[in-house]
Write a protein that holds these residues in place. Structure first.
Motif, PDB file in Angstrom:
ATOM      1  N   LEU A 136     -42.746  38.339  -4.851  1.00 26.49           N
ATOM      2  CA  LEU A 136     -41.993  38.566  -6.328  1.00 26.49           C
ATOM      3  C   LEU A 136     -41.044  37.400  -6.321  1.00 26.49           C
ATOM      4  CD1 LEU A 136     -41.160  39.967  -8.838  1.00 26.49           C
ATOM      5  CD2 LEU A 136     -39.707  41.467  -7.556  1.00 26.49           C
ATOM      6  N   HIS A 137     -41.248  36.848  -7.471  1.00 24.79           N
ATOM      7  CA  HIS A 137     -40.331  35.712  -7.800  1.00 24.79           C
ATOM      8  C   HIS A 137     -39.239  36.275  -8.935  1.00 24.79           C
ATOM      9  CE1 HIS A 137     -38.156  32.282  -9.402  1.00 24.79           C
ATOM     10  NE2 HIS A 137     -39.467  31.493  -9.569  1.00 24.79           N
ATOM     11  N   GLY A 138     -38.042  36.720  -8.467  1.00 24.96           N
ATOM     12  CA  GLY A 138     -36.970  37.145  -9.179  1.00 24.96           C
ATOM     13  C   GLY A 138     -35.698  36.635  -9.447  1.00 24.96           C
ATOM     14  N   VAL A 139     -35.963  35.120  -9.588  1.00 30.94           N
ATOM     15  CA  VAL A 139     -34.824  34.071  -9.763  1.00 30.94           C
ATOM     16  C   VAL A 139     -35.183  33.603 -11.018  1.00 30.94           C
ATOM     17  CG1 VAL A 139     -33.679  32.047  -9.055  1.00 30.94           C
ATOM     18  CG2 VAL A 139     -34.546  33.799  -7.222  1.00 30.94           C
ATOM     19  N   PRO A 140     -34.396  34.090 -12.431  1.00 36.75           N
ATOM     20  CA  PRO A 140     -34.512  33.420 -13.530  1.00 36.75           C
ATOM     21  C   PRO A 140     -34.425  31.935 -13.534  1.00 36.75           C
ATOM     22  CG  PRO A 140     -32.980  35.354 -13.474  1.00 36.75           C
ATOM     23  CD  PRO A 140     -33.180  34.901 -12.150  1.00 36.75           C
ATOM     24  N   GLY A 141     -35.250  31.547 -14.487  1.00 39.26           N
ATOM     25  CA  GLY A 141     -35.099  29.922 -14.730  1.00 39.26           C
ATOM     26  C   GLY A 141     -35.501  28.971 -13.755  1.00 39.26           C
ATOM     27  N   LEU A 142     -36.323  29.422 -12.872  1.00 37.94           N
ATOM     28  CA  LEU A 142     -36.474  28.526 -11.994  1.00 37.94           C
ATOM     29  C   LEU A 142     -38.011  28.626 -11.370  1.00 37.94           C
ATOM     30  CD1 LEU A 142     -35.464  26.393  -9.701  1.00 37.94           C
ATOM     31  CD2 LEU A 142     -35.245  28.303  -8.237  1.00 37.94           C
ATOM     32  N   THR A 143     -39.144  27.685 -11.670  1.00 40.98           N
ATOM     33  CA  THR A 143     -40.440  27.621 -11.429  1.00 40.98           C
ATOM     34  C   THR A 143     -40.464  26.952  -9.912  1.00 40.98           C
ATOM     35  OG1 THR A 143     -40.958  27.473 -13.698  1.00 40.98           O
ATOM     36  CG2 THR A 143     -42.569  26.714 -11.842  1.00 40.98           C
ATOM     37  N   VAL A 144     -41.145  27.702  -9.132  1.00 40.64           N
ATOM     38  CA  VAL A 144     -41.038  27.270  -7.651  1.00 40.64           C
ATOM     39  C   VAL A 144     -42.296  27.367  -7.079  1.00 40.64           C
ATOM     40  CG1 VAL A 144     -38.733  28.221  -7.270  1.00 40.64           C
ATOM     41  CG2 VAL A 144     -40.622  29.614  -6.716  1.00 40.64           C
ATOM     42  N   ASP A 145     -42.525  26.720  -5.933  1.00 38.25           N
ATOM     43  CA  ASP A 145     -43.672  26.690  -4.859  1.00 38.25           C
ATOM     44  C   ASP A 145     -43.281  27.709  -3.594  1.00 38.25           C
ATOM     45  OD1 ASP A 145     -45.004  25.113  -6.698  1.00 38.25           O
ATOM     46  OD2 ASP A 145     -44.813  23.296  -5.402  1.00 38.25           O
ATOM     47  N   VAL A 146     -44.385  28.308  -3.110  1.00 38.00           N
ATOM     48  CA  VAL A 146     -44.056  29.134  -1.977  1.00 38.00           C
ATOM     49  C   VAL A 146     -44.747  28.656  -0.921  1.00 38.00           C
ATOM     50  CG1 VAL A 146     -43.911  31.591  -0.948  1.00 38.00           C
ATOM     51  CG2 VAL A 146     -43.532  31.049  -3.436  1.00 38.00           C
ATOM     52  N   TRP A 147     -44.064  28.513   0.224  1.00 39.31           N
ATOM     53  CA  TRP A 147     -44.627  28.001   1.423  1.00 39.31           C
ATOM     54  C   TRP A 147     -44.834  29.012   2.529  1.00 39.31           C
ATOM     55  CZ3 TRP A 147     -46.090  22.483   1.288  1.00 39.31           C
ATOM     56  CH2 TRP A 147     -45.683  21.786   0.031  1.00 39.31           C
TER      57      TRP A 147
ATOM     58  N   LEU B  13     -48.200  29.493  -2.996  1.00 36.18           N
ATOM     59  CA  LEU B  13     -48.258  29.652  -4.674  1.00 36.18           C
ATOM     60  C   LEU B  13     -47.548  28.453  -5.208  1.00 36.18           C
ATOM     61  CD1 LEU B  13     -46.520  33.068  -4.458  1.00 36.18           C
ATOM     62  CD2 LEU B  13     -48.997  32.572  -4.726  1.00 36.18           C
ATOM     63  N   ASP B  14     -48.167  27.835  -6.127  1.00 36.46           N
ATOM     64  CA  ASP B  14     -48.003  26.652  -6.947  1.00 36.46           C
ATOM     65  C   ASP B  14     -47.535  27.250  -8.314  1.00 36.46           C
ATOM     66  OD1 ASP B  14     -47.664  24.038  -7.383  1.00 36.46           O
ATOM     67  OD2 ASP B  14     -49.644  23.826  -8.001  1.00 36.46           O
ATOM     68  N   ASP B  15     -46.393  26.513  -8.681  1.00 38.86           N
ATOM     69  CA  ASP B  15     -45.832  26.691  -9.876  1.00 38.86           C
ATOM     70  C   ASP B  15     -45.695  28.260 -10.130  1.00 38.86           C
ATOM     71  OD1 ASP B  15     -45.679  24.003 -10.150  1.00 38.86           O
ATOM     72  OD2 ASP B  15     -47.708  23.850 -11.548  1.00 38.86           O
TER      73      ASP B  15
ATOM     74  N   ALA C 143     -42.561  31.644   8.557  1.00 39.73           N
ATOM     75  CA  ALA C 143     -41.568  31.220   8.044  1.00 39.73           C
ATOM     76  C   ALA C 143     -42.067  30.933   6.395  1.00 39.73           C
ATOM     77  CB  ALA C 143     -41.394  29.812   8.788  1.00 39.73           C
ATOM     78  N   LEU C 144     -41.138  31.534   5.761  1.00 39.92           N
ATOM     79  CA  LEU C 144     -41.340  31.675   4.087  1.00 39.92           C
ATOM     80  C   LEU C 144     -40.437  30.863   3.697  1.00 39.92           C
ATOM     81  CD1 LEU C 144     -41.876  35.544   3.398  1.00 39.92           C
ATOM     82  CD2 LEU C 144     -43.715  33.790   4.069  1.00 39.92           C
ATOM     83  N   ALA C 145     -40.755  29.645   2.749  1.00 36.56           N
ATOM     84  CA  ALA C 145     -39.600  28.821   2.180  1.00 36.56           C
ATOM     85  C   ALA C 145     -40.362  28.602   0.668  1.00 36.56           C
ATOM     86  CB  ALA C 145     -39.789  27.575   2.745  1.00 36.56           C
ATOM     87  N   ILE C 146     -39.043  28.597  -0.043  1.00 33.24           N
ATOM     88  CA  ILE C 146     -39.441  28.318  -1.615  1.00 33.24           C
ATOM     89  C   ILE C 146     -38.852  27.180  -1.887  1.00 33.24           C
ATOM     90  CG2 ILE C 146     -38.947  29.250  -3.882  1.00 33.24           C
ATOM     91  CD1 ILE C 146     -38.709  31.916  -2.198  1.00 33.24           C
ATOM     92  N   THR C 147     -39.494  26.340  -2.643  1.00 33.24           N
ATOM     93  CA  THR C 147     -39.047  24.762  -3.146  1.00 33.24           C
ATOM     94  C   THR C 147     -39.041  24.778  -4.562  1.00 33.24           C
ATOM     95  OG1 THR C 147     -41.299  23.776  -2.805  1.00 33.24           O
ATOM     96  CG2 THR C 147     -40.108  23.889  -0.830  1.00 33.24           C
ATOM     97  N   ALA C 148     -38.449  23.770  -4.816  1.00 32.87           N
ATOM     98  CA  ALA C 148     -38.836  23.235  -6.414  1.00 32.87           C
ATOM     99  C   ALA C 148     -40.352  23.071  -6.745  1.00 32.87           C
ATOM    100  CB  ALA C 148     -37.981  22.074  -6.925  1.00 32.87           C
ATOM    101  N   ALA C 149     -40.771  23.275  -7.851  1.00 37.05           N
ATOM    102  CA  ALA C 149     -42.153  23.177  -8.130  1.00 37.05           C
ATOM    103  C   ALA C 149     -42.590  21.720  -7.860  1.00 37.05           C
ATOM    104  CB  ALA C 149     -42.348  23.347  -9.536  1.00 37.05           C
ATOM    105  N   ASP C 150     -43.749  21.629  -7.467  1.00 35.87           N
ATOM    106  CA  ASP C 150     -44.471  20.273  -7.067  1.00 35.87           C
ATOM    107  C   ASP C 150     -43.775  19.612  -5.761  1.00 35.87           C
ATOM    108  OD1 ASP C 150     -46.281  21.140  -8.842  1.00 35.87           O
ATOM    109  OD2 ASP C 150     -45.106  20.203 -10.349  1.00 35.87           O
ATOM    110  N   ALA C 151     -42.829  20.294  -4.885  1.00 39.79           N
ATOM    111  CA  ALA C 151     -42.253  19.654  -3.868  1.00 39.79           C
ATOM    112  C   ALA C 151     -43.583  19.081  -2.852  1.00 39.79           C
ATOM    113  CB  ALA C 151     -41.208  20.369  -3.096  1.00 39.79           C
ATOM    114  N   ALA C 152     -43.162  17.869  -2.302  1.00 43.39           N
ATOM    115  CA  ALA C 152     -44.146  17.300  -1.461  1.00 43.39           C
ATOM    116  C   ALA C 152     -44.404  18.257   0.026  1.00 43.39           C
ATOM    117  CB  ALA C 152     -43.630  16.037  -1.009  1.00 43.39           C
ATOM    118  N   ASP C 153     -43.227  18.748   0.460  1.00 43.78           N
ATOM    119  CA  ASP C 153     -43.363  19.813   1.583  1.00 43.78           C
ATOM    120  C   ASP C 153     -42.495  20.650   1.331  1.00 43.78           C
ATOM    121  OD1 ASP C 153     -41.181  18.576   2.449  1.00 43.78           O
ATOM    122  OD2 ASP C 153     -42.257  16.872   3.451  1.00 43.78           O
ATOM    123  N   ALA C 154     -41.926  21.340   2.270  1.00 44.42           N
ATOM    124  CA  ALA C 154     -41.250  22.612   2.362  1.00 44.42           C
ATOM    125  C   ALA C 154     -39.902  22.160   3.002  1.00 44.42           C
ATOM    126  CB  ALA C 154     -41.615  23.679   3.445  1.00 44.42           C
TER     127      ALA C 154
END
Length: 277
Positions: free
Chosen positions: A35-46, A53-55, A73-84
């Protein structure tokens, strides 16, 4: 057993999942929803360095993804990041047990800081004629009470805690108030509890920013024999043990009202019955 996930508010049903479904699950695989529960932030999930998960947009619930038991290991980055390597949340190390059922939540903690939590979903059989309702507080908001007939049936539910109730099936009203008060700030609202189904409600967003939202996950197929037992026999809610998130989590507005409504309804029925005795 079938798991369905959907979210409320501006974000609609999370059918468009980047996650693969469990169709190719192997014997003993765990199931992980996100679940993505952070408002105002489109992310990628690694997951373990692989973009899974993209965008991923706020309010979306995805999954379940079938994964072999083990450590991840779960990581969340800004959308379209090159890596985690530049995660905005995490990496969070989690352990998934064989046949376990989990939901990882990226959310705000009580103070509004982005964080993550891993919740274990109870998929044990539900007593015949009953349904389960779990409320998870994953929002930047203070603790709340759930009210039934003007009295709190759940007190001080705080981020990142949860509480589970076993209820008679039906649609019932709900109300929520700030902890220690009886003036509803949410509700009354209606929520449906189905037999043999575990309904999990997440409150997410920020009270200060006035963007509290609700996301709902349902896990079906948890019936106990005999099936289709008429509900409403006892009218009482059996309060289950309150659980804790294993990593990090917060409250939502409209959603919380729904969840809480179930509690209020059960309590109201019990009080009415008591009054007749």
């Amino acid at each position: 057993m079938r798991t369905s996930i959907f979210a409320s508010g501006a974000v609609a049903i999370a059918a468009a999942l980047a996650f693969a479904g469990p169709a190719q699950a192997a014997e003993g695989d765990a199931r992980l929803s996100v679940l993505h529960g952070v408002p105002g932030l489109t992310v990628d999930v690694w997951v373990n360095g692989e973009r899974t998960l993209d965008d991923f947009t706020p309010g979306t619930l995805a999954g379940p993804l079938a994964l072999p038991a083990g450590n991840y290991a779960l990581a969340i980055t800004a959308a379209d990041a090159a890596d985690a390597s530049a995660a905005v949340i995490g990496p969070v190390n989690v352990t998934l047990a064989a046949n376990g059922n989990y939901t990882a939540v990226a959310n705000l903690d009580a103070s509004g800081k982005p964080t993550a939590n891993l919740f274990t979903n109870d998929v044990s059989p539900i007593p015949a004629g009953k349904g389960k309702l779990t409320v998870r507080h994953t929002a930047a908001a203070p603790a709340v009470d759930v009210l039934a007939a003007g009295s709190a049936v759940i007190s001080n539910l705080a981020n990142p805690n949860e509480q589970t109730l076993t209820l008679d099936p039906g649609t019932i009203p709900a109300a929520v108030a700030a902890a220690g008060t009886t003036q509803p700030v949410i509700g009354p609202a209606d929520v449906t509890v189905a037999e043999g189904t575990h309904t999990i409600v997440y409150a997410w967003g920020s009270l200060t920013d006035k963007n509290l939202q609700l996301a709902v996950q349902t896990i079906e197929g948890l019936h106990s024999a005999p099936g289709a037992v008429p509900g409403g026999r006892s009218g009482a809610a059996d309060e289950g043990a309150a659980g804790q998130a294993t990593a990090v989590a917060g409250i939502g507005a409209a959603g919380l009202a729904l969840v809480l409504g179930a509690l209020a309804a059960s309590r109201a029925v019990a009080l009415r019955r008591a009054g007749r005795n």
